[in-house]
Design a protein around this motif. Structure first.
Motif, short mmCIF file in Angstrom:
data_model
loop_
_atom_site.label_atom_id
_atom_site.label_comp_id
_atom_site.label_asym_id
_atom_site.label_seq_id
_atom_site.Cartn_x
_atom_site.Cartn_y
_atom_site.Cartn_z
N ILE A 42 4.71 4.65 -5.69
CA ILE A 42 4.37 3.64 -6.71
C ILE A 42 3.49 2.56 -6.09
O ILE A 42 2.43 2.21 -6.64
CB ILE A 42 5.65 2.99 -7.30
N GLU A 43 3.92 2.02 -4.96
CA GLU A 43 3.15 0.95 -4.30
C GLU A 43 1.73 1.39 -3.97
O GLU A 43 0.77 0.66 -4.22
CB GLU A 43 3.84 0.54 -2.99
N LEU A 44 1.59 2.57 -3.40
CA LEU A 44 0.28 3.04 -2.98
C LEU A 44 -0.62 3.34 -4.17
O LEU A 44 -1.81 3.01 -4.14
CB LEU A 44 0.41 4.26 -2.07
N CYS A 45 -0.08 3.94 -5.21
CA CYS A 45 -0.89 4.20 -6.40
C CYS A 45 -1.35 2.88 -7.02
O CYS A 45 -2.52 2.74 -7.40
CB CYS A 45 -0.10 5.00 -7.42
N ARG A 46 -0.46 1.93 -7.07
CA ARG A 46 -0.79 0.63 -7.65
C ARG A 46 -1.85 -0.08 -6.82
O ARG A 46 -2.82 -0.62 -7.34
CB ARG A 46 0.47 -0.22 -7.72
N SER A 47 -1.68 -0.09 -5.50
CA SER A 47 -2.60 -0.85 -4.64
C SER A 47 -3.98 -0.20 -4.51
O SER A 47 -4.93 -0.87 -4.13
CB SER A 47 -1.99 -1.05 -3.25
N THR A 48 -4.07 1.08 -4.82
CA THR A 48 -5.37 1.76 -4.72
C THR A 48 -6.01 1.98 -6.09
O THR A 48 -6.99 2.72 -6.19
CB THR A 48 -5.23 3.12 -3.99
N GLY A 49 -5.47 1.34 -7.11
CA GLY A 49 -6.08 1.40 -8.43
C GLY A 49 -5.86 2.69 -9.19
O GLY A 49 -6.59 2.99 -10.13
N PRO A 52 -2.89 5.49 -13.81
CA PRO A 52 -2.08 6.53 -14.47
C PRO A 52 -1.02 7.12 -13.54
O PRO A 52 0.12 7.36 -13.96
CB PRO A 52 -3.11 7.59 -14.87
N GLN A 53 -1.36 7.32 -12.28
CA GLN A 53 -0.41 7.87 -11.33
C GLN A 53 0.70 6.86 -11.03
O GLN A 53 1.86 7.24 -10.86
CB GLN A 53 -1.10 8.28 -10.03
N ALA A 54 0.34 5.57 -10.96
CA ALA A 54 1.35 4.54 -10.72
C ALA A 54 2.35 4.48 -11.86
O ALA A 54 3.56 4.38 -11.64
CB ALA A 54 0.68 3.18 -10.52
N VAL A 55 1.84 4.55 -13.08
CA VAL A 55 2.72 4.53 -14.26
C VAL A 55 3.63 5.75 -14.26
O VAL A 55 4.85 5.63 -14.47
CB VAL A 55 1.89 4.44 -15.56
N ALA A 56 3.07 6.92 -14.01
CA ALA A 56 3.89 8.14 -13.98
C ALA A 56 4.95 8.06 -12.88
O ALA A 56 6.11 8.43 -13.10
CB ALA A 56 3.01 9.37 -13.78
N ALA A 57 4.57 7.58 -11.72
CA ALA A 57 5.52 7.45 -10.61
C ALA A 57 6.61 6.44 -10.94
O ALA A 57 7.78 6.66 -10.63
CB ALA A 57 4.79 7.06 -9.32
N ALA A 58 6.24 5.34 -11.59
CA ALA A 58 7.23 4.33 -11.97
C ALA A 58 8.21 4.89 -12.99
O ALA A 58 9.43 4.65 -12.89
CB ALA A 58 6.52 3.10 -12.53
#
Length: 86
Positions: A42-49, A52-58
């Motif tokens: 989650i952190e890495l997807c969020r910090s690298t923009g 969609p992947q951050a939302v799915a991971a969350a």
């Protein structure tokens, strides 16, 4: 998992770290470090923009660990990207 931590914390290579954590999760779905790997994803997807992947991971994290230590991070990601597009 350890290679992901090395790439994230020492090499400062978030894309490489993300690949390692995703590989760990794919190969060890019941592993002892799954919760941590999911939070780091989650952190890495969020910090690298990678929104969609951050939302799915969350969403996956909260479904699996609603009271986990990364619940606030996961909730924050979901609040940044409301489902109805507001």
């Amino acid at each position: 998992f350890l290679l992901g931590r090395i790439d994230d914390e020492l090499r400062r290579a978030p894309a490489d770290a993300l690949r390692w954590f995703e590989l760990y999760l794919a190969e060890n779905p019941a592993g002892s470090l799954v919760q941590d790997a999911m939070g780091r994803t989650i952190e890495l997807c969020r910090s690298t923009g990678r929104r969609p992947q951050a939302v799915a991971a969350a969403e996956r994290y909260l479904a699996a660990y609603p009271e986990g230590p990364c619940r606030a991070l996961a909730a924050a990601v979901l609040e940044e990207d409301p489902p109805d597009g507001r």
